[in-house]
Design a protein around this motif. Structure first.
Motif, PDB file in Angstrom:
ATOM      1  N   THR A   1      41.239  41.576  40.075  1.00  0.00           N
ATOM      2  CA  THR A   1      40.715  41.197  39.707  1.00  0.00           C
ATOM      3  C   THR A   1      40.023  39.992  41.564  1.00  0.00           C
ATOM      4  O   THR A   1      39.194  39.143  40.742  1.00  0.00           O
ATOM      5  CB  THR A   1      40.925  40.385  38.693  1.00  0.00           C
ATOM      6  OG1 THR A   1      41.615  39.605  39.098  1.00  0.00           O
ATOM      7  CG2 THR A   1      40.951  41.320  37.151  1.00  0.00           C
ATOM      8  N   ASP A   2      40.967  39.681  41.975  1.00  0.00           N
ATOM      9  CA  ASP A   2      40.149  39.115  42.870  1.00  0.00           C
ATOM     10  C   ASP A   2      40.237  40.114  44.220  1.00  0.00           C
ATOM     11  O   ASP A   2      39.567  40.324  45.172  1.00  0.00           O
ATOM     12  CB  ASP A   2      41.472  38.005  43.200  1.00  0.00           C
ATOM     13  CG  ASP A   2      41.203  36.939  42.346  1.00  0.00           C
ATOM     14  OD1 ASP A   2      41.010  36.145  42.528  1.00  0.00           O
ATOM     15  OD2 ASP A   2      42.237  35.938  42.749  1.00  0.00           O
TER      16      ASP A   2
ATOM     17  N   ASN B   1      37.045  42.334  44.626  1.00  0.00           N
ATOM     18  CA  ASN B   1      36.285  41.043  44.421  1.00  0.00           C
ATOM     19  C   ASN B   1      35.764  40.952  45.831  1.00  0.00           C
ATOM     20  O   ASN B   1      34.696  41.379  46.655  1.00  0.00           O
ATOM     21  CB  ASN B   1      36.013  40.199  43.555  1.00  0.00           C
ATOM     22  CG  ASN B   1      35.319  40.908  42.328  1.00  0.00           C
ATOM     23  OD1 ASN B   1      35.212  41.875  42.025  1.00  0.00           O
ATOM     24  ND2 ASN B   1      35.737  39.226  41.277  1.00  0.00           N
TER      25      ASN B   1
ATOM     26  N   GLN C   1      38.431  41.519  29.101  1.00  0.00           N
ATOM     27  CA  GLN C   1      38.279  42.401  30.146  1.00  0.00           C
ATOM     28  C   GLN C   1      39.480  42.379  31.765  1.00  0.00           C
ATOM     29  O   GLN C   1      40.270  42.534  32.494  1.00  0.00           O
ATOM     30  CB  GLN C   1      37.325  42.763  30.554  1.00  0.00           C
ATOM     31  CG  GLN C   1      37.126  43.483  29.163  1.00  0.00           C
ATOM     32  CD  GLN C   1      35.591  42.637  28.682  1.00  0.00           C
ATOM     33  OE1 GLN C   1      35.294  41.768  29.000  1.00  0.00           O
ATOM     34  NE2 GLN C   1      34.839  43.386  28.394  1.00  0.00           N
ATOM     35  N   ILE C   2      39.165  40.956  31.961  1.00  0.00           N
ATOM     36  CA  ILE C   2      39.507  40.432  33.664  1.00  0.00           C
ATOM     37  C   ILE C   2      41.460  39.331  32.756  1.00  0.00           C
ATOM     38  O   ILE C   2      41.968  40.517  33.938  1.00  0.00           O
ATOM     39  CB  ILE C   2      39.893  38.620  33.840  1.00  0.00           C
ATOM     40  CG1 ILE C   2      37.633  38.959  33.777  1.00  0.00           C
ATOM     41  CG2 ILE C   2      39.744  38.474  34.448  1.00  0.00           C
ATOM     42  CD1 ILE C   2      37.752  39.994  35.185  1.00  0.00           C
TER      43      ILE C   2
ATOM     44  N   ALA D   1      44.498  41.376  35.094  1.00  0.00           N
ATOM     45  CA  ALA D   1      44.743  40.195  35.721  1.00  0.00           C
ATOM     46  C   ALA D   1      46.636  39.946  35.677  1.00  0.00           C
ATOM     47  O   ALA D   1      46.924  40.327  34.456  1.00  0.00           O
ATOM     48  CB  ALA D   1      44.379  38.988  35.794  1.00  0.00           C
TER      49      ALA D   1
END
Ligand SMILES: Cc1cc2nc3c(=O)[nH]c(=O)nc-3n(C[C@H](O)[C@H](O)[C@H](O)COP(=O)(O)OP(=O)(O)OC[C@H]3O[C@@H](n4cnc5c(N)ncnc54)[C@H](O)[C@@H]3O)c2cc1C
Length: 310
Positions: free
Chosen positions: A38-39, A42, A107-108, A112
């Motif tokens: 998630t990081d 991106n 969802q994150i 995560a």
């Protein structure tokens, strides 16, 4: 303009089936670990990260383990959803529950991990302040001689060295996060304990403009142990030592908490950026620290710690 649906650069993708294999791959140059992505994904789409090799940790079952018996033992690939659904986390480590629950949307949190939250080292990350006040440690592993895994432990509060930077050395990865049982809320050995996390953000799904976590241990009305941590108000998440000194050894009540929270400005080094101004962050931190301490106090006494009008 960057197309956020496409990763432009080429990279080698590995999905090792054993920890040993993952650690060996990590000894290469320009390798990034991929947890929930998630990081990292991106950053790769936005072209602020360009690893030549990506090592996905999702096939390593041992890193997905999560135990809430006798403290917390959180594998590096345990999702935030798994952690926040634990009844023990909700009841005994409420600051961690609140911090995780405030991260993005469902969802994150399904993807995560707390390890990724720490390793990404954003000053605004929500996990670190909560883990810091709980006295959490990370267990770090690396590929050692004869295929052995070399391990070391470090306090979460000592892992950050700057925005986006940690003291992890090349070849090292976080294996587990350990939260001691002594940080659990409730009554034990004649002491009462409680914790809380507070966050201020532009909208619910946004990262923090400022955040605060607090842990209190009280005996006969006196504050024996206090930890306060602040997020998004310095290059790294930090302990608020001036606030802590103002409360430690003092009788604990609404007035002593309010007086201590006023001192937070001495501990922080906020900046003005796209999310907020230095002035606002200094003001709001007094409120966040006060509210976190008051909720921790209420919880130590057996209350829910729900926000009252202070
Ligand atoms: C829409 C959205 C909303 C968000 N909201 C929030 C929020 O409110 N609060 C917040 O704190 N964050 C937020 N985030 C950021 C992100 O979700 C968290 O930081 C998350 O915890 C990162 O974990 P991950 O498993 O996805 O990490 P990844 O993206 O997989 O990895 C992040 C970094 O950590 C490294 N890494 C991963 N695992 C390890 C390991 N075991 N050892 C060493 N290094 C490792 C990776 O190489 C990478 O550099 C948001 C992100 C999005 C997309």
């Amino acid at each position: 303009m960057t197309n956020t649906r496409i990763i432009h650069h080429n990279f080698a993708y590995h999905g090792p089936a054993s920890l040993d294999e993952a650690l060996k791959l990590l000894t290469g140059s320009d390798v990034s670990l991929l947890a929930g992505g998630t990081d990292l994904i991106n950053k790769m789409k936005l072209e602020t990260a360009h690893p030549r090799e990506v090592v996905y940790l999702g096939r390593l079952e041992e890193l997905k383990e999560f135990s809430d018996r006798d403290g917390l033992d959180i594998g590096a690939m345990a999702s935030m959803t798994v952690i926040e659904r634990s009844k023990v986390v909700q009841a005994a480590y409420p600051c961690l529950y609140e911090a995780i629950h405030s991260v993005g949307g469902q969802q994150i949190r399904n993807m995560a991990t707390l390890a990724g939250n720490i390793a990404n080292a954003s000053p605004a990350a929500d996990g670190p302040p909560a883990l810091m006040v709980l006295g959490a440690q990370v267990e770090i592993g690396r590929h050692g001689p004869e295929g052995r895994v070399e391990m070391r432990k470090i306090a979460v509060e000592d892992i950050f060295s700057g925005p986006g930077k940690t003291i992890l050395e090349p070849g090292e990865m976080i294996l587990r996060i350990l939260v001691p049982a002594e940080s659990a809320a409730g009554r034990a050995d004649g002491r009462i304990r409680g914790s809380a996390f507070e966050k201020n953000a532009r909208v619910k799904l946004d990262v923090a403009k400022a955040s605060a976590a607090a842990f209190l241990e009280i005996r006969d009305g006196v504050c024996e142990l206090v930890r306060v941590a602040a997020g998004s108000v310095a290059p790294v998440p930090l302990r608020a030592k001036t606030v802590e000194s103002a409360l430690k050894g003092e009788e604990i009540n609404i007035d002593s908490i309010k007086a201590a929270a006023e001192k937070i400005s001495e501990d922080i080094r906020p900046i003005s950026d796209v999310r907020s101004t230095e002035k606002y962050r200094r003001q709001v931190m007094k409120v966040l620290v006060r509210d976190a301490l008051l909720s921790a106090f209420e919880r130590a006494k057996g209350g829910s710690g729900e926000k009252a009008a202070h």
